[in-house]
Design an enzyme around this catalytic site. Sequence first.
Site, PDB file in Angstrom:
ATOM      1  N   TYR A  31      29.125 -16.529 -10.314  1.00  0.00           N
ATOM      2  CA  TYR A  31      29.805 -17.227 -11.409  1.00  0.00           C
ATOM      3  C   TYR A  31      28.800 -17.696 -12.461  1.00  0.00           C
ATOM      4  O   TYR A  31      29.015 -17.532 -13.672  1.00  0.00           O
ATOM      5  CB  TYR A  31      30.577 -18.412 -10.826  1.00  0.00           C
ATOM      6  CG  TYR A  31      31.476 -19.148 -11.774  1.00  0.00           C
ATOM      7  CD1 TYR A  31      32.720 -18.635 -12.136  1.00  0.00           C
ATOM      8  CD2 TYR A  31      31.107 -20.391 -12.281  1.00  0.00           C
ATOM      9  CE1 TYR A  31      33.562 -19.336 -12.984  1.00  0.00           C
ATOM     10  CE2 TYR A  31      31.942 -21.093 -13.129  1.00  0.00           C
ATOM     11  CZ  TYR A  31      33.170 -20.563 -13.479  1.00  0.00           C
ATOM     12  OH  TYR A  31      34.005 -21.262 -14.317  1.00  0.00           O
TER      13      TYR A  31
ATOM     14  N   ALA B 106      27.520 -14.738 -14.447  1.00  0.00           N
ATOM     15  CA  ALA B 106      28.541 -14.240 -15.381  1.00  0.00           C
ATOM     16  C   ALA B 106      28.682 -15.177 -16.574  1.00  0.00           C
ATOM     17  O   ALA B 106      28.777 -14.728 -17.727  1.00  0.00           O
ATOM     18  CB  ALA B 106      29.873 -14.078 -14.662  1.00  0.00           C
ATOM     19  N   LYS B 107      28.705 -16.474 -16.321  1.00  0.00           N
ATOM     20  CA  LYS B 107      28.887 -17.434 -17.404  1.00  0.00           C
ATOM     21  C   LYS B 107      27.671 -17.483 -18.319  1.00  0.00           C
ATOM     22  O   LYS B 107      27.796 -17.667 -19.536  1.00  0.00           O
ATOM     23  CB  LYS B 107      29.196 -18.811 -16.830  1.00  0.00           C
ATOM     24  CG  LYS B 107      30.572 -18.917 -16.177  1.00  0.00           C
ATOM     25  CD  LYS B 107      31.705 -18.524 -17.118  1.00  0.00           C
ATOM     26  CE  LYS B 107      33.061 -18.957 -16.606  1.00  0.00           C
ATOM     27  NZ  LYS B 107      34.161 -18.533 -17.516  1.00  0.00           N
TER      28      LYS B 107
END
Length: 251
Positions: A152, A155-156
């Site tokens: 996560y 990706a962010k």
Amino acid sequence: MSESRVAIVTGAARGIGAATARRLAADGLAVAVLDLEESAAKATADAVLAQGGSAVAVAADVADAEAVQVAVDRVAAELGPPTVLVNNAGITRDNLLFRMSEADWDAVVDVHLRGSFLVSRAVQRHMVEAGWGRIVNLSSTSALGKRGQANYAAAKAGLQGFTKTLAFELGRFGITVNSIAPGFVVSDMTRATADRIDVPWEDYLAQRVAEIPVGRAGAPEDIAQAVSFLVDERSGFVSGQVLYVAGGPRT
């Protein structure tokens, strides 16, 4: 904001996406509510319609290039060419690195990064033709690093680089591209995090709020307000930025 503007909000069945769709509709935009299942998106679209706005619920797996193109074509046919895009669709598959499967890594990166790429690519043509556009990508404070969220966080963080690159590429067409990085927001996703680490929700909420300088958790509407600012006609000189909406500088 001109009433002729059409916005696409991905992952808009609930949480931040739903609040954003409702807010943009209140600002006078027609809103396409995209989510994996049309039935899930319909509640948000119906809420917009009940308030006198214009909306359509559309099913799309944002990681599927063909499905994305079909969805964008449908939006253009039913509401008009989309010139506002909010890339909000996201999932979590949290785990420590040694326990994280390749499938969990791929799923998160595909939805957040591949999905934002595919939808942006499909929508930018309409923005270029209009000579005007707004793209807002939902990042997160997790981009700065978060235990148990290697997929996560990567990706962010990637979305922030994606944002700045598109701002360079698309600016000459009258298109701004920005990113919002929410901090702790009460949502299904954060409740799932509490479940994952086996901490009662009220205890988890209290722990997180204690870390936030303004002394409260965020609400989906807090993020929707920031989106509203960035897609406004008057925000045309703001581009390539990452706006942390987190109740303080270190949350």
